[in-house]
Write a protein that holds these residues in place. Sequence first.
Motif, PDB file in Angstrom:
ATOM      1  N   TRP A  38       0.813  -1.217   0.000  1.00 24.88           N
ATOM      2  CA  TRP A  38       0.000   0.000   0.000  1.00 24.88           C
ATOM      3  C   TRP A  38       0.850   1.273   0.000  1.00 24.88           C
ATOM      4  N   ARG A  84      -4.171  -5.163  -5.586  1.00 27.37           N
ATOM      5  CA  ARG A  84      -3.417  -3.925  -5.770  1.00 27.37           C
ATOM      6  C   ARG A  84      -2.093  -4.271  -6.448  1.00 27.37           C
ATOM      7  N   ILE A 118      -5.317  13.109   2.461  1.00 29.06           N
ATOM      8  CA  ILE A 118      -6.013  13.743   1.338  1.00 29.06           C
ATOM      9  C   ILE A 118      -5.037  14.707   0.664  1.00 29.06           C
ATOM     10  N   SER A 127      -6.891  15.339 -12.990  1.00 30.21           N
ATOM     11  CA  SER A 127      -7.918  14.636 -12.225  1.00 30.21           C
ATOM     12  C   SER A 127      -7.508  14.561 -10.765  1.00 30.21           C
ATOM     13  N   PRO A 128      -8.488  14.527  -9.848  1.00 23.60           N
ATOM     14  CA  PRO A 128      -8.145  14.484  -8.430  1.00 23.60           C
ATOM     15  C   PRO A 128      -7.344  13.229  -8.077  1.00 23.60           C
ATOM     16  N   VAL A 129      -6.403  13.387  -7.183  1.00 21.40           N
ATOM     17  CA  VAL A 129      -5.656  12.245  -6.680  1.00 21.40           C
ATOM     18  C   VAL A 129      -6.563  11.442  -5.753  1.00 21.40           C
ATOM     19  N   THR A 130      -6.618  10.146  -5.946  1.00 19.02           N
ATOM     20  CA  THR A 130      -7.496   9.331  -5.107  1.00 19.02           C
ATOM     21  C   THR A 130      -6.857   9.079  -3.745  1.00 19.02           C
ATOM     22  N   ILE A 131      -7.696   8.901  -2.740  1.00 17.19           N
ATOM     23  CA  ILE A 131      -7.218   8.593  -1.405  1.00 17.19           C
ATOM     24  C   ILE A 131      -7.318   7.087  -1.191  1.00 17.19           C
ATOM     25  N   LEU A 132      -6.493   6.569  -0.302  1.00 21.27           N
ATOM     26  CA  LEU A 132      -6.510   5.133  -0.044  1.00 21.27           C
ATOM     27  C   LEU A 132      -7.731   4.725   0.766  1.00 21.27           C
ATOM     28  N   SER A 134     -11.089   6.379   3.280  1.00 20.37           N
ATOM     29  CA  SER A 134     -11.801   7.512   3.868  1.00 20.37           C
ATOM     30  C   SER A 134     -11.728   7.422   5.386  1.00 20.37           C
ATOM     31  N   GLU A 137     -14.115   4.828   6.548  1.00 18.42           N
ATOM     32  CA  GLU A 137     -13.659   3.445   6.372  1.00 18.42           C
ATOM     33  C   GLU A 137     -12.664   3.060   7.456  1.00 18.42           C
ATOM     34  N   THR A 166      -5.575  13.692   8.222  1.00 18.02           N
ATOM     35  CA  THR A 166      -5.562  13.625   6.757  1.00 18.02           C
ATOM     36  C   THR A 166      -4.530  14.575   6.159  1.00 18.02           C
TER      37      THR A 166
END
Length: 298
Positions: A38, A84, A118, A127-132, A134, A137, A166
Amino acid sequence: MHWDRLDLDARYLFRIRAYAAVSADPPVFSHHSAAAIWGFPRPTSWPTDVHITVPQALGGRSKPGIVRHSATTPDALPSGAITRGGLLVTSAAQTAVTMARVLPSPQAVAMMDKAIHIPRRMAPEGSPVTILVSRDELQSAMDTLAGSGRRYGKSAALRAGDFASTQSDSGGESISRAHMFLLGFTAPELQVRFDDAAGFIAYVDFFWRGINKVGEFDGHGKYVKEAYMSGRTTAEIVMNEKRREDRIRACGPSVSRWDWPVARDLAAFGMFLSRIGVPGRVNTPTFLRRHRARCRCR
């Protein structure tokens, strides 16, 4: 691929992929191996053992180089694994919580921070960078742990999750922030934006508004790793950092920097923060004497 040219992170990932390649069935990587997959930060070296999780009914023993863990919760079962990079791995939330049970508190915070980080910046394509993970979660994984009865490291993991932010951009920032808390220093604001007449300057790692002090963790990676260099030379990065710092100082705050040797050493970091004038929530020198005696800081 030349083994001696790989850094420690790359070597450990190579071991993980090598084990996956020779396994009859796709293994579910967990614990340290999942954390490496990860991209969670580890201020110290990764272990050499590869960690996998198997259904409790299968049992089986670990063997040299391979550590087998029996799944005790549904989200750790192979059926709940996530793919992954072509590898089956426990979810990022589950991995962060699992590692927080076995790591020292500052390292646990670093992994939790990375999981929910974040990013402020956009990806090159816009495009927005994705988070691993939330925050919800992560909280769900913590709630599962909280209701799991007596388990080793449970309280420590829950504290690390509550403390996670974050806004930490790197493992060094996370370790520094955790050590500030352990040492009793006033918590800084994180990732405060500075602008001047010419426009945006930077987001700073730490800002103590009451004393008008900026703190910056100065990791080695930004000067040598391609992911941070973006085609620039080390000399160009150093000069850009100097110009950035000069502009921040021109806005009024003083700026202090520290690196890994200081951030890792709790006693040295406490002395450094005292020297630059960061106020403490407790009698910091007394706390430091007690902590050094108790923890044998080196």
